[in-house]
Structure formats: structure tokens, C-alpha cells
Design a protein around this motif. Structure first.
Motif, short mmCIF file in Angstrom:
data_model
loop_
_atom_site.label_atom_id
_atom_site.label_comp_id
_atom_site.label_asym_id
_atom_site.label_seq_id
_atom_site.Cartn_x
_atom_site.Cartn_y
_atom_site.Cartn_z
N UNK A 295 9.85 -25.38 -0.35
CA UNK A 295 10.15 -26.16 0.85
C UNK A 295 9.74 -25.38 2.10
N UNK A 296 9.91 -24.07 2.09
CA UNK A 296 9.52 -23.25 3.25
C UNK A 296 8.12 -22.68 3.07
N UNK A 297 7.81 -22.14 1.89
CA UNK A 297 6.53 -21.46 1.71
C UNK A 297 5.36 -22.42 1.51
N UNK A 298 5.64 -23.63 1.03
CA UNK A 298 4.57 -24.57 0.73
C UNK A 298 3.74 -24.94 1.94
N UNK A 299 2.42 -24.86 1.81
CA UNK A 299 1.45 -25.22 2.84
C UNK A 299 1.47 -24.26 4.03
N UNK A 300 2.47 -23.39 4.13
CA UNK A 300 2.55 -22.46 5.25
C UNK A 300 1.85 -21.14 4.94
N UNK A 301 2.07 -20.59 3.76
CA UNK A 301 1.52 -19.28 3.43
C UNK A 301 0.09 -19.36 2.92
N UNK A 302 -0.26 -20.52 2.38
CA UNK A 302 -1.58 -20.76 1.79
C UNK A 302 -1.66 -22.26 1.56
N UNK A 303 -2.85 -22.86 1.56
CA UNK A 303 -2.91 -24.29 1.25
C UNK A 303 -2.23 -24.64 -0.07
N UNK A 304 -2.26 -23.72 -1.02
CA UNK A 304 -1.61 -23.94 -2.31
C UNK A 304 -0.22 -23.35 -2.40
N UNK A 305 0.33 -22.88 -1.28
CA UNK A 305 1.68 -22.35 -1.26
C UNK A 305 1.81 -20.99 -1.91
N UNK A 306 3.05 -20.61 -2.19
CA UNK A 306 3.31 -19.30 -2.80
C UNK A 306 2.73 -19.21 -4.20
N UNK A 307 2.60 -20.34 -4.89
CA UNK A 307 1.98 -20.30 -6.22
C UNK A 307 0.56 -19.76 -6.14
N UNK A 308 -0.17 -20.17 -5.11
CA UNK A 308 -1.54 -19.67 -4.93
C UNK A 308 -1.54 -18.21 -4.48
N UNK A 309 -0.58 -17.84 -3.64
CA UNK A 309 -0.50 -16.46 -3.17
C UNK A 309 -0.28 -15.51 -4.33
N UNK A 310 0.62 -15.88 -5.25
CA UNK A 310 0.99 -14.98 -6.34
C UNK A 310 0.27 -15.28 -7.65
N UNK A 311 -0.54 -16.32 -7.68
CA UNK A 311 -1.30 -16.63 -8.89
C UNK A 311 -0.44 -17.12 -10.03
N UNK A 312 0.58 -17.93 -9.71
CA UNK A 312 1.49 -18.47 -10.72
C UNK A 312 1.54 -19.99 -10.56
N UNK A 313 1.40 -20.72 -11.66
CA UNK A 313 1.52 -22.17 -11.60
C UNK A 313 2.85 -22.59 -12.20
N UNK A 314 3.73 -23.13 -11.38
CA UNK A 314 5.03 -23.60 -11.86
C UNK A 314 4.87 -24.93 -12.60
#
Length: 542
Positions: A295-314
Motif C-alpha cells: 500500500x505504501x511501497x507500491x508504485x512509489x519505490x519502483x514501477x513494480x513496487x518493492x517486489x521489483x526492488x527485491x526481486x521477489x514475486x508474491x
């Protein structure tokens, strides 16, 4: 060791019995923080500073203070009282803002502020960006009917999936609703009850996530009005520790889901990449649903959110804030086997296909609100056109703020730290001092819209000049508090400002009256904050 365990269990059992009572020392999330502890004894220097500052700030923001008092009888709102303690009683009221644009706010007294809070993270492009307001105005003209399916719903869902890599997306009103729906999906698909979350994470306002863990791994409500029975299917563990991994592995087969706030908004410097990958491996093996609360990290830290930043797909992720473009929205996005639990899965016309998945409950009157969808589509298309550089450039502002201010805090010995992740940043008081909250009062007086205890955010609208203004406001506020004896350390020596020429035609604050001081010199006077009909002198060089 056995006796110690018995004492721990006994303490936990005592906490589980009876209704939860309010305790400001255990205040959770955004709950109003109210302390009725007696006033601290102040030195004469501290007392003089606080009295002078209170008079000045009350005069400058008299409209906001008057609004708080006049509306208190009818408006029940925790924002109006949070931070209360007797010593600062006359300063406890929020700024009442009636206009905003870009990085700026204006209050009812006409004061201008640089916004640091930015809608608690929901503002990414500044206030009222033209491309959002134009989209919303067009939709207002076309109508904002509730009930029928709207063409924007499918368009927004497709864009969300394109950004996040999800198969499907569902729309709702808030981040809290999205998290609630994600947990319901997990329990529906797995047939299990228990959900694991982590201490220090924030997942919204519904009962099941307003919880605290105990040393005996029991879960207790974190606020009055939440019943113990409502939280017993939640396991609360420390975030990112080897001990937590061992506990999760031992219980993995009974967990419906493990839900993370990948980088906790109240702890932005802790970014546990390896831990997040370990949880991905664990949930894949156990069949538990892996939920990212973005809710906070999504679209803000990266277009793909924190999942893209850390390379993890939930398996499932929740979104809100930025994706709404300033309008209220929540989104659940995830893999098809999980999202199908909301509508039965894929089928098509013209053949014998049917929905094949058992569904759970998910609905709401204002879900898919046309105005929110119009803003969301505009926000997503804007970010798509800009690419990842949009997030990188905004995050760079927080990098500079943190490095500059932390160097300054070290230089002057102030027990303060700016910690950040991407464009989210938060001010921490790193020592046990009594009056750290005064810093935020001084910052507001210097034209920074900020609240004690809340994370702050940069936006695309913040300029280099805005960043420097924020840095200067922090430095000046810390210097004043050190000079007054409220903060330890040695205040940076600054050159005394040139005397300000007295201008009898220009009141320094709204409502100031011209008069003479005891020495016969012309001076401005403002209403006394607590004594009706009395006026006090306002210093011209403040």
C-alpha cells in the motif's frame, strides 16, 4: 529457565484477560497519542522560550486553533488531539488547510507550507497535478454513477497487472480493504486459518491486524474495542530474524498466509532482502500464500513496487495510495489461482465453460468509483510514460536530505537521524529526551507541514529549492532547540541577522495590533492565547 518461562506465560495470560486499556506507551499505528503525565519542570530559559514560541505560533495559526476549539464539541477526530501532553496543550491542534498545489499548502490564515507528509504517501505527483485534475473533471462531467460496471475498471486492472506482473486485479476503496480481502483470499484457497505477520508492520485499521505479539507467541489486541477472540488466528513475530524463520518453518503447514510490509514504514532503514527471499522459498514449499502489503511501497519505490526492488514475486499483493492519484482506492493483485477466489475464475461465452472455483465474499458500494478510477488511470498512464526514472529521481531527494541532515546532526551533536527507503523518510530521536516533539512544532512554524511520529514522502513536485528549504528549516529548528536547552549538543554558530526595520503598515501576523512597549517603542501585539481581552508583545525579530 523453567521459572522464567512460567513468569513469561503468566505475564502473557494477564495481558490476555479482560478488555484492553489505552496505554500511550503502547500506542499502535496512527492511534491518538494522549499523555496526561504531569508537566515536566523546565529551566527558566526553557520556560521563556516555550512561552514566546507558543504566543508566536498561536498568533500565526490562530484560525487553525480557533477551528479546533469551535469544532471539538461536534467533530470527533483523533487527529485533533494526537500528541497531547499538558506542557504543550496550547500547541496541540492541526493546521487547517484550504488550498494546495504542487508541493505547497495554504492554511486558513494564509500561511504557506512545504508539505512533507504528502497524504501519508498517497501524493506522488504533488497536490492537484493538472493531468489528474483534468481527468477527474472530465469524469465529473460524464457522471459518477455507482452500481453499473464502468469501462475504466477493466482499463485500470490491466494497467495494474502490466506494472506489477500480476495475472489479475480487484478494486476496492482503501488499502485496509485490500489487505482484508487478501487475507480472506488466502484462507479461502488454503482452507487454513492462521496468518503470520510481523511486529512493527502496519496493515490498516481492521481488528485482525491491530495486534501485538507476546513472548509466548500469543496475540493480543493493540487497541481498546478489539476483542481477544478476533485476533487469535494471527501470529505476530519479530521481523527479519533467524528465530522467526525457525518458528515459521515449524508451523508452515498450518499457515494460510505470511504477510509482510516489505520495508516497514516506521523502520525504513531495515530492508531485509534475504529474509524476503527465504519467506518466498518457505511459502512455496508449504502452500501458504505469500502476501506483500505494498500500500505504501507500491508504485512509489519502483514501477513494480518493492517486489521489483527485491526481486521477489508474491502470490498476492495489496496496493493503494500512489495508484489512486490522490483519490481513495485499494487494489488486490496476484496470481490467477488466488484471485479466482473472488469471482470463480475464467469462463467464456459460446461454450460449456463455467466458473470452477469456490468464491468468498468481496463487495462494497463505492468499489470501482468512477472518479477514483479516472484518477488511477491518469496516474498509471503518467508513470508508464515517465518510466522508472520518475521513481529514481524522487528517491534521490530523500538520499540528499538524509545525507545532509545526518551530517549536520553529527556536527552539532543532536540525537536525531533521518532514515529512509526510496522517497519515504522519517525523523528519529535517538536518545531518551523529554521534548523531541517540539522539533515538529518549530518546523511547522517555519513553514514545513510535518507531524511527529509519521513517515514523510517526497514527490515529483518537490524542487531543489524545496529540498534546501526543508534542510534549512531542520537546521534552524535544531539550533533554536539547542540554544534553549531542549536538545543536547552544541548549536551551530550562525551570523546574527540584520535588524529588521519596523514597518507600522505591515502586521507581521494576521490580527496583530500596533502599540507601544513599556519603553515607549512601537511594537506589535497579539491576543493572549489563554486570557481573553489581554494582548502580549510579539517580537519583530523572530
Amino acid at each position: 529457565l523453567g521459572a522464567l518461562r512460567l513468569r513469561v506465560v503468566a505475564a502473557d495470560e494477564a495481558e490476555l484477560k479482560g478488555p484492553v486499556k489505552y496505554d500511550v506507551k503502547k500506542a499502535f499505528g496512527a492511534i491518538a497519542r494522549i499523555s496526561l503525565a504531569p508537566k515536566d519542570a523546565l529551566t527558566p530559559r526553557q520556560q521563556t522560550f516555550l512561552e514566546d514560541f507558543t504566543r508566536r505560533y498561536n498568533a500565526k495559526t490562530q484560525g487553525s486553533k480557533r477551528s479546533a476549539q469551535e469544532n471539538r464539541s461536534q467533530l470527533s477526530d483523533p487527529r485533533v488531539v494526537t500528541g497531547f501532553r499538558p506542557l504543550l496543550k496550547e500547541l496541540i491542534y492541526p493546521l487547517v488547510v484550504n488550498r494546495s498545489k504542487g508541493s505547497q499548502l495554504w492554511d486558513v490564515d494564509g500561511n504557506q507550507y512545504l508539505d512533507a507528509l504528502n497524504g501519508f504517501g498517497s501524493v506522488m505527483f504533488g497536490h492537484a497535478p493538472d493531468f489528474i485534475t483534468q481527468a477527474v473533471h472530465r469524469q465529473v462531467d460524464d457522471g459518477y454513477e455507482l452500481g453499473p460496471m464502468h469501462p475504466l475498471a477493466g482499463e485500470v486492472a490491466k494497467l495494474v497487472c502490466e506494472f506489477t506482473g500480476a495475472d489479475r486485479a480487484a478494486l476496492c476503496n482503501t488499502g485496509s480493504e485490500a489487505v482484508m480481502g487478501a487475507l480472506r483470499i488466502a484462507r479461502t484457497v488454503t482452507g487454513r486459518s492462521t496468518v503470520a505477520i510481523f511486529a512493527g508492520s502496519y496493515h490498516g485499521i481492521f481488528d485482525e491486524v491491530l495486534v501485538r505479539g507476546t513472548k509466548s507467541l500469543r496475540t493480543v489486541p493493540a487497541a481498546p474495542g478489539i476483542m481477544a477472540g478476533a485476533v487469535q488466528d494471527v501470529l505476530v513475530l519479530d521481523y527479519g530474524t533467524p528465530e522467526t524463520l525457525e518458528i515459521l518453518r515449524s508451523r508452515a503447514d498450518s499457515l494460510a498466509a505470511i504477510m509482510v510490509e516489505p520495508v516497514q514504514s516506521r523502520r525504513p532503514d531495515f530492508q531485509p532482502r534475504e529474509f524476503l527471499h527465504q519467506l518466498r522459498d518457505l511459502t512455496q514449499k508449504s502452500g501458504s500464500v505469500y502476501i506483500f502489503d505494498e500500500v505504501i511501497t507500491g508504485f512509489r519505490m519502483h514501477p513494480g513496487g518493492a517486489q521489483a526492488v527485491f526481486g521477489v514475486q508474491a502470490d498476492v499483493a495489496t496496493y493503494g495510495k500512489v495508484v489512486g492519484g490522490g483519490m481513495p482506492i485499494g487494489v488486490i493483485a496476484g496470481k490467477r489461482p488466488f484471485m479466482d477466489a473472488l469471482d470463480g475464475g475464467h469462463w467464456q461465452f459460446g461454450d460449456d465453460s463455467v466458473p470452477t472455483v469456490g468464491v468468498t465474499y468481496f463487495a462494497g458500494t463505492f468499489v470501482r468509483h468512477p472518479l477514483a478510477l479516472a484518477a488511477a488511470k491518469a496516474a498509471l498512464e503518467h508513470m508508464k510514460a515517465a518510466g522508472p526514472e520518475l521513481q529514481r529521481s524522487v528517491s534521490a531527494k530523500a538520499d540528499k536530505l538524509a545525507s545532509t541532515l545526518n551530517a549536520f546532526f553529527d556536527e552539532v551533536g543532536a540525537p536525531l537521524r533521518i532514515k529512509h527507503f526510496g522517497s519515504l523518510w522519517k525523523t528519529f530521536v535517538t536518545a531518551d529526551i523529554s521534548h523531541g516533539d517540539l522539533l515538529f512544532c518549530l518546523l511547522r512554524d517555519k513553514g514545513i507541514h510535518i507531524w511527529d511520529g509519521f513517515p514523510c514522502f517526497f514527490t515529483t513536485a518537490h524542487s531543489e529549492a524545496d529540498l534546501q528549504r526543508l534542510i534549512t528549516a531542520f537546521q534552524d529548528s535544531v539550533t533554536e532547540l539547542q540554544d534553549a536547552g531542549f536538545l543536547p549538543g552544541t548549536a551551530r554558530q550562525t551570523q546574527a541577522p540584520a535588524p529588521v526595520a519596523f514597518d507600522s503598515n505591515q502586521p507581521p501576523v494576521p490580527g496583530a495590533r500596533l502599540g507601544r512597549d513599556p519603553q515607549g517603542n512601537p511594537a506589535w501585539f497579539v491576543p493572549h492565547p489563554t486570557v481573553p481581552g489581554k494582548f502580549v508583545k510579539l517580537s519583530e525579530t523572530r
